[in-house]
Scaffold this motif. Structure first.
Motif, PDB file in Angstrom:
ATOM      1  N   SER A 212       0.829  -1.205   0.000  1.00 50.11           N
ATOM      2  CA  SER A 212       0.000   0.000   0.000  1.00 50.11           C
ATOM      3  C   SER A 212       0.863   1.255   0.000  1.00 50.11           C
ATOM      4  N   LEU A 213       1.985   1.204   0.704  1.00 46.84           N
ATOM      5  CA  LEU A 213       2.924   2.330   0.689  1.00 46.84           C
ATOM      6  C   LEU A 213       3.502   2.531  -0.701  1.00 46.84           C
ATOM      7  N   LEU A 214       3.853   1.435  -1.377  1.00 41.08           N
ATOM      8  CA  LEU A 214       4.366   1.541  -2.744  1.00 41.08           C
ATOM      9  C   LEU A 214       3.314   2.107  -3.695  1.00 41.08           C
ATOM     10  N   GLY A 215       2.067   1.639  -3.553  1.00 41.56           N
ATOM     11  CA  GLY A 215       1.002   2.128  -4.424  1.00 41.56           C
ATOM     12  C   GLY A 215       0.724   3.601  -4.222  1.00 41.56           C
ATOM     13  N   ALA A 216       0.701   4.052  -2.964  1.00 42.21           N
ATOM     14  CA  ALA A 216       0.461   5.464  -2.689  1.00 42.21           C
ATOM     15  C   ALA A 216       1.601   6.322  -3.220  1.00 42.21           C
ATOM     16  N   ALA A 217       2.846   5.877  -3.017  1.00 42.78           N
ATOM     17  CA  ALA A 217       3.990   6.638  -3.516  1.00 42.78           C
ATOM     18  C   ALA A 217       3.968   6.714  -5.039  1.00 42.78           C
ATOM     19  N   PHE A 218       3.655   5.604  -5.685  1.00 35.70           N
ATOM     20  CA  PHE A 218       3.603   5.583  -7.147  1.00 35.70           C
ATOM     21  C   PHE A 218       2.542   6.548  -7.663  1.00 35.70           C
ATOM     22  N   TYR A 219       1.351   6.512  -7.088  1.00 33.71           N
ATOM     23  CA  TYR A 219       0.244   7.343  -7.562  1.00 33.71           C
ATOM     24  C   TYR A 219       0.527   8.831  -7.309  1.00 33.71           C
ATOM     25  N   VAL A 220       0.928   9.163  -6.094  1.00 35.24           N
ATOM     26  CA  VAL A 220       1.127  10.571  -5.748  1.00 35.24           C
ATOM     27  C   VAL A 220       2.303  11.171  -6.513  1.00 35.24           C
ATOM     28  N   LEU A 221       3.435  10.470  -6.526  1.00 29.86           N
ATOM     29  CA  LEU A 221       4.623  11.019  -7.180  1.00 29.86           C
ATOM     30  C   LEU A 221       4.454  11.059  -8.690  1.00 29.86           C
ATOM     31  N   LEU A 222       3.843  10.016  -9.266  1.00 31.11           N
ATOM     32  CA  LEU A 222       3.622  10.027 -10.709  1.00 31.11           C
ATOM     33  C   LEU A 222       2.651  11.134 -11.094  1.00 31.11           C
ATOM     34  N   GLY A 223       1.578  11.309 -10.315  1.00 32.69           N
ATOM     35  CA  GLY A 223       0.639  12.383 -10.592  1.00 32.69           C
ATOM     36  C   GLY A 223       1.282  13.749 -10.485  1.00 32.69           C
ATOM     37  N   ASP A 224       2.149  13.940  -9.491  1.00 32.47           N
ATOM     38  CA  ASP A 224       2.849  15.218  -9.346  1.00 32.47           C
ATOM     39  C   ASP A 224       3.765  15.486 -10.529  1.00 32.47           C
ATOM     40  N   TRP A 225       4.448  14.450 -11.017  1.00 27.01           N
ATOM     41  CA  TRP A 225       5.360  14.637 -12.153  1.00 27.01           C
ATOM     42  C   TRP A 225       4.591  14.878 -13.451  1.00 27.01           C
ATOM     43  N   LEU A 226       3.536  14.090 -13.685  1.00 27.25           N
ATOM     44  CA  LEU A 226       2.769  14.252 -14.917  1.00 27.25           C
ATOM     45  C   LEU A 226       2.077  15.602 -14.984  1.00 27.25           C
ATOM     46  N   SER A 227       1.677  16.146 -13.837  1.00 25.72           N
ATOM     47  CA  SER A 227       0.999  17.442 -13.832  1.00 25.72           C
ATOM     48  C   SER A 227       1.904  18.569 -14.302  1.00 25.72           C
ATOM     49  N   THR A 228       3.224  18.363 -14.229  1.00 25.40           N
ATOM     50  CA  THR A 228       4.156  19.374 -14.732  1.00 25.40           C
ATOM     51  C   THR A 228       4.369  19.260 -16.236  1.00 25.40           C
ATOM     52  N   LEU A 229       3.943  18.154 -16.831  1.00 26.81           N
ATOM     53  CA  LEU A 229       4.136  17.946 -18.257  1.00 26.81           C
ATOM     54  C   LEU A 229       2.954  18.420 -19.087  1.00 26.81           C
ATOM     55  N   TRP A 230       1.742  18.244 -18.551  1.00 27.17           N
ATOM     56  CA  TRP A 230       0.538  18.505 -19.346  1.00 27.17           C
ATOM     57  C   TRP A 230      -0.617  18.818 -18.403  1.00 27.17           C
ATOM     58  N   PRO A 231      -1.392  19.871 -18.689  1.00 27.17           N
ATOM     59  CA  PRO A 231      -2.528  20.183 -17.805  1.00 27.17           C
ATOM     60  C   PRO A 231      -3.531  19.043 -17.697  1.00 27.17           C
ATOM     61  N   ARG A 232      -3.707  18.274 -18.774  1.00 32.68           N
ATOM     62  CA  ARG A 232      -4.630  17.140 -18.751  1.00 32.68           C
ATOM     63  C   ARG A 232      -3.881  15.846 -18.408  1.00 32.68           C
ATOM     64  N   TRP A 233      -3.138  15.927 -17.322  1.00 32.31           N
ATOM     65  CA  TRP A 233      -2.269  14.824 -16.953  1.00 32.31           C
ATOM     66  C   TRP A 233      -3.041  13.580 -16.536  1.00 32.31           C
ATOM     67  N   LEU A 234      -4.301  13.736 -16.173  1.00 35.46           N
ATOM     68  CA  LEU A 234      -5.089  12.568 -15.780  1.00 35.46           C
ATOM     69  C   LEU A 234      -5.268  11.587 -16.933  1.00 35.46           C
ATOM     70  N   LEU A 235      -5.237  12.102 -18.184  1.00 34.02           N
ATOM     71  CA  LEU A 235      -5.298  11.190 -19.326  1.00 34.02           C
ATOM     72  C   LEU A 235      -4.061  10.296 -19.363  1.00 34.02           C
ATOM     73  N   LEU A 236      -2.898  10.893 -19.126  1.00 32.97           N
ATOM     74  CA  LEU A 236      -1.665  10.106 -19.097  1.00 32.97           C
ATOM     75  C   LEU A 236      -1.677   9.114 -17.938  1.00 32.97           C
ATOM     76  N   LEU A 237      -2.187   9.568 -16.798  1.00 35.62           N
ATOM     77  CA  LEU A 237      -2.266   8.663 -15.647  1.00 35.62           C
ATOM     78  C   LEU A 237      -3.198   7.506 -15.934  1.00 35.62           C
ATOM     79  N   GLY A 238      -4.293   7.776 -16.673  1.00 34.21           N
ATOM     80  CA  GLY A 238      -5.206   6.698 -17.036  1.00 34.21           C
ATOM     81  C   GLY A 238      -4.538   5.643 -17.893  1.00 34.21           C
ATOM     82  N   VAL A 239      -3.678   6.076 -18.821  1.00 36.79           N
ATOM     83  CA  VAL A 239      -2.951   5.114 -19.658  1.00 36.79           C
ATOM     84  C   VAL A 239      -2.020   4.249 -18.796  1.00 36.79           C
ATOM     85  N   VAL A 240      -1.332   4.900 -17.866  1.00 39.82           N
ATOM     86  CA  VAL A 240      -0.431   4.155 -16.987  1.00 39.82           C
ATOM     87  C   VAL A 240      -1.210   3.139 -16.162  1.00 39.82           C
ATOM     88  N   LEU A 241      -2.378   3.532 -15.666  1.00 37.22           N
ATOM     89  CA  LEU A 241      -3.186   2.628 -14.859  1.00 37.22           C
ATOM     90  C   LEU A 241      -3.692   1.449 -15.685  1.00 37.22           C
TER      91      LEU A 241
END
Length: 336
Positions: free
Chosen positions: A259-288
């Protein structure tokens, strides 16, 4: 791996995060959502209950500590305990009704409760702040008799406080999962009919798991409100429940460290993707989607597979090795 080794790995991760992360708030967010994911994992991974009501307990913790620190000032430790108790109470009420059903109907009940609680919070602006939430939530230092024991003014000071609570909660949950109660929950998850035939009270076991999960998630919600200084309405949306479930599944179920790994992956990946593209949730959806299709056991399962592959290669005999004098069969090419 033993309970102690899991705790030592969690301790190592907690101590290493300040060395590799620049933001104390982001590091605190990882541990806060890891707490929520561990509470969800107790239901999903150990009891087999897919609950969309985790956001309710998260929001109850946020609202409780916000009210107790702003309108009815209490010492911060007592406010935290009240938030934990409120999360447990909410889980007891919702769980006592939801566990009467199984499968899809159980999921629908928890989702209905999540929607109902959201609109209740939205309709009571005098208590919850409505759409604006409760603002200016303070972050008082931990003090006794006027003496400051642990200042929480800076993000990294607050991270140390969150890390201490996370490690205590992790240790306690590990003891719960490794106890007879935890093993019984696994039996209920694997075969409810057989567990009932043996004589276990399934409703009581599920309700107890609900209460423990609600208490841990309420603690996470309270810490989140203190970190951000606000108890927003979004904390009780069903999207929060979805996010907690996704973190749990990404890390891997039936393992609290995952659970710690999953939370770190989600939070850190979301923080990084948000700096690349305003619609970063689309990229996160692909990763998921990639994780869902290729990593059914989550990141923890991937790590176990890689470790097993490394050990297999290390233990595999080298076919090009020269025959030794101590093995005449190797020197002669076989028995004659």
């Amino acid at each position: 791996m033993t309970r102690h080794s899991h705790f030592l790995i969690a301790l190592a991760i907690v101590l290493a995060m300040p060395l590799f992360m620049r933001s104390g708030s982001l590091a605190s967010e990882v541990l806060i959502y890891a707490l929520a994911a561990m509470g969800c994992n107790l239901l999903l991974g150990y009891t087999g209950l897919l609950s969309f009501g985790q956001g309710i307990f998260f929001g109850l913790g946020s609202y409780t500590i916000a009210l107790l620190l702003t309108r009815w000032p209490l010492p911060m430790p007592l406010a935290l305990l009240a938030a934990i108790a409120m999360g447990a109470l909410g889980a007891a009420i919702i769980g006592s009704i939801a566990i009467r059903q199984r499968g899809t109907y159980f999921v629908m009940l928890t989702l209905a409760f999540a929607q109902m609680f959201y609109f209740i919070a939205y309709s009571l602006p005098g208590l919850t702040g409505g759409d604006n939430g409760l603002l200016d939530v303070p972050r008082p230092s931990l003090s006794v008799a006027g003496q400051t024991l642990w200042p929480l003014a800076t993000p990294w000071q607050y991270y140390g406080f969150v890390a201490a609570l996370f490690l205590v909660a992790f240790w306690l949950l590990r003891r719960v999962c490794d106890s007879i109660f935890g093993r019984t929950l696994l039996a209920v998850r694997d075969n409810e009919e057989r567990a009932a035939a043996v004589g276990y009270n399934l409703r009581l076991l599920k309700l107890q798991a609900f209460v423990i999960s609600g208490a841990v998630t309420g603690l996470a919600g309270a810490l989140h409100a203190m970190m951000t200084g606000i108890a927003p309405l979004s904390n009780v949306e069903y999207h929060t429940s979805e996010m907690i479930i996704v973190m749990t599944v990404i890390g891997g179920t039936s393992n609290l460290l995952a659970s710690l790994l999953g939370a770190a992956f989600y939070v850190l990946l979301g923080d990084w993707l948000s700096t690349l593209w305003p619609r970063w949730l689309l990229l996160l959806g692909v990763v998921l989607m990639v994780v869902s299709l290729g990593l059914q056991r989550g990141l923890w399962g991937l790590g176990e597979n890689l470790w097993a592959l490394v050990r297999h290669k290390k233990n595999k005999p080298d076919a090009t090795a020269e025959p030794t004098e101590s093995n005449p069969v190797e020197r002669s090419g076989g028995l004659v």
